[in-house]
Design an enzyme around this catalytic site. Structure first.
Site, short mmCIF file in Angstrom:
data_model
loop_
_atom_site.label_atom_id
_atom_site.label_comp_id
_atom_site.label_asym_id
_atom_site.label_seq_id
_atom_site.Cartn_x
_atom_site.Cartn_y
_atom_site.Cartn_z
N GLU A 161 -33.37 0.14 -7.84
CA GLU A 161 -33.77 1.35 -7.14
C GLU A 161 -35.19 1.69 -7.56
O GLU A 161 -35.46 2.04 -8.71
CB GLU A 161 -32.82 2.51 -7.47
CG GLU A 161 -31.37 2.26 -7.04
CD GLU A 161 -31.15 2.42 -5.55
OE1 GLU A 161 -32.08 2.92 -4.86
OE2 GLU A 161 -30.06 2.08 -5.06
N HIS B 180 -31.15 -1.01 3.78
CA HIS B 180 -31.32 0.29 4.44
C HIS B 180 -32.71 0.32 5.06
O HIS B 180 -33.71 0.06 4.38
CB HIS B 180 -31.15 1.43 3.43
CG HIS B 180 -29.77 1.51 2.86
ND1 HIS B 180 -29.51 1.65 1.51
CD2 HIS B 180 -28.54 1.46 3.46
CE1 HIS B 180 -28.21 1.69 1.30
NE2 HIS B 180 -27.60 1.58 2.47
N GLU C 273 -36.02 2.18 3.67
CA GLU C 273 -36.43 1.87 2.30
C GLU C 273 -37.45 0.73 2.35
O GLU C 273 -37.12 -0.44 2.18
CB GLU C 273 -35.21 1.53 1.44
CG GLU C 273 -34.22 2.69 1.39
CD GLU C 273 -32.94 2.36 0.62
OE1 GLU C 273 -32.85 1.26 0.05
OE2 GLU C 273 -32.05 3.23 0.58
N HIS D 169 -34.05 -1.74 -3.43
CA HIS D 169 -33.83 -0.52 -2.65
C HIS D 169 -34.79 0.57 -3.11
O HIS D 169 -35.50 0.42 -4.10
CB HIS D 169 -32.40 0.00 -2.85
CG HIS D 169 -31.35 -0.80 -2.18
ND1 HIS D 169 -30.64 -0.34 -1.08
CD2 HIS D 169 -30.86 -2.04 -2.45
CE1 HIS D 169 -29.77 -1.27 -0.70
NE2 HIS D 169 -29.88 -2.31 -1.53
#
Length: 329
Positions: A211, A53, A56, A148
């Site tokens: 994450e 993404h 990010e 991410h």
């Protein structure tokens, strides 16, 4: 070689597509794809991806530091390593994606999308991963770490999401995730279109989506917040011992998925709801026409709530604690 990240963002090609220093050989394979190989035999093959993404950026900056240290000969390499910046076009624009969410397109799902740059890129990344692992020894250990950041804040600032797996997770992989400072681990119970699901399902890799904080533009990330994962990555790449974890991650498993099926979809959560917010049994979570989604277990926790996804995509996951594992922590 030239600065790999800047080269990726410019969309250019290096003057030389391969080279070496005293510790490794490197090969530029495509925009945002770099292979690094030690000059001696090693038992592990590691894929480290980020930027799937484009907004990010903290993981990209973390990986950039590692790549630069390796190319300058400042860091030993004790694994075959494939570095991937997933979505260069979106990284240039600081957008999550250009036309579609690439992390729903792996495992051949990219074939469902026409004239979509993310679909073409997903195919390129699948081929790069396939070629990388096929070039290694059948017995080598395969790990995939996909870095991410989350759209929302979270009660667990840094956590991991693990794909469905039919065999037990390797203990050394679980220990590494704990040493990387992850506060929670979420275990999927169904297959999906993520990059880590692809590497796990098709190549039996130990795979995890990490994450790490929230999405910010390039240059706005405080990388000191990620000291544990940065050190853990350096130790992993250089073949050092895992740093003892300050605490073991809490464990959750997916209990149900919220899917947007029409334009009438309504998610009954505010934009301020954090990841891992708890909801009691019977709470109305979402409506989609005549369909209703309720909390089914005594307590469920929300992850990745997003009412703005395209029709047919996941608008959130509901989790329950894995109490068997958590009682042992």
């Amino acid at each position: 070689m030239q600065d790999f990240l800047q080269l990726t963002l410019s969309g250019g090609q290096p003057e030389q597509k391969e080279g070496r220093n005293g510790l490794l050989r490197w090969r530029w394979l495509n925009v945002g794809i770099l292979e690094l190989t030690p000059l001696h035999s090693v038992p592990r093959a590691l894929v480290v991806s980020s930027g799937i993404h484009g907004n990010e950026t903290a993981p990209v900056e973390i990986v950039e530091q590692l790549v630069n240290a390796l190319l300058r000969g400042e860091l030993a390499l004790q694994a075959r390593l494939l570095v991937i910046y997933g979505n260069p076009a979106a990284l240039r624009l600081n957008r999550r994606y250009v036309h579609g969410d690439m992390n729903r397109m792996f495992g051949g799902r990219w074939q469902q999308y026409e004239d979509c740059p993310e679909a073409r890129r997903a195919w390129i990344l699948e081929q790069a991963m396939d070629n990388f692992w096929q070039a290694g020894d059948y017995e080598e250990v395969r790990w995939h770490l996909d870095l991410h950041t989350a759209i929302r804040g979270s009660y667990h600032a840094q956590f991991g999401v693990l794909p469905q797996r039919m065999t037990p997770w390797p203990e050394d992989f679980m220990h590494w995730l704990a040493s990387a400072g992850l506060e929670a681990l979420v275990f999927h119970r169904a297959t999906g279109g993520t990059f880590t699901n692809y590497s796990s399902r098709h190549f039996q890799a130990a795979s995890c989506t990490l994450e790490l904080g929230t999405a910010l533009p390039f240059g706005h990330n405080d990388l000191t917040q990620f000291a544990a994962v940065r050190l853990a990555l350096r130790q992993l790449i250089a073949g050092g011992e895992n740093i003892p974890a300050a605490a073991q991650p809490r464990r959750y498993r997916v209990s149900q998925q919220i899917t947007r099926r029409s334009d009438r979809f309504v998610l009954h959560m505010s934009d301020e709801v954090l990841n891992f917010t708890a909801f009691p049994q019977g709470t109305l979570l979402a409506e989609d026409g005549e369909d209703r989604v309720y909390v089914q277990q005594a307590r469920e926790y929300v992850l990745f709530p997003n009412p703005n996804v395209a029709t047919g995509l996941r608008a959130g996951l509901m989790l329950v604690e894995d109490n068997v594992h958590n009682k042992a922590l």
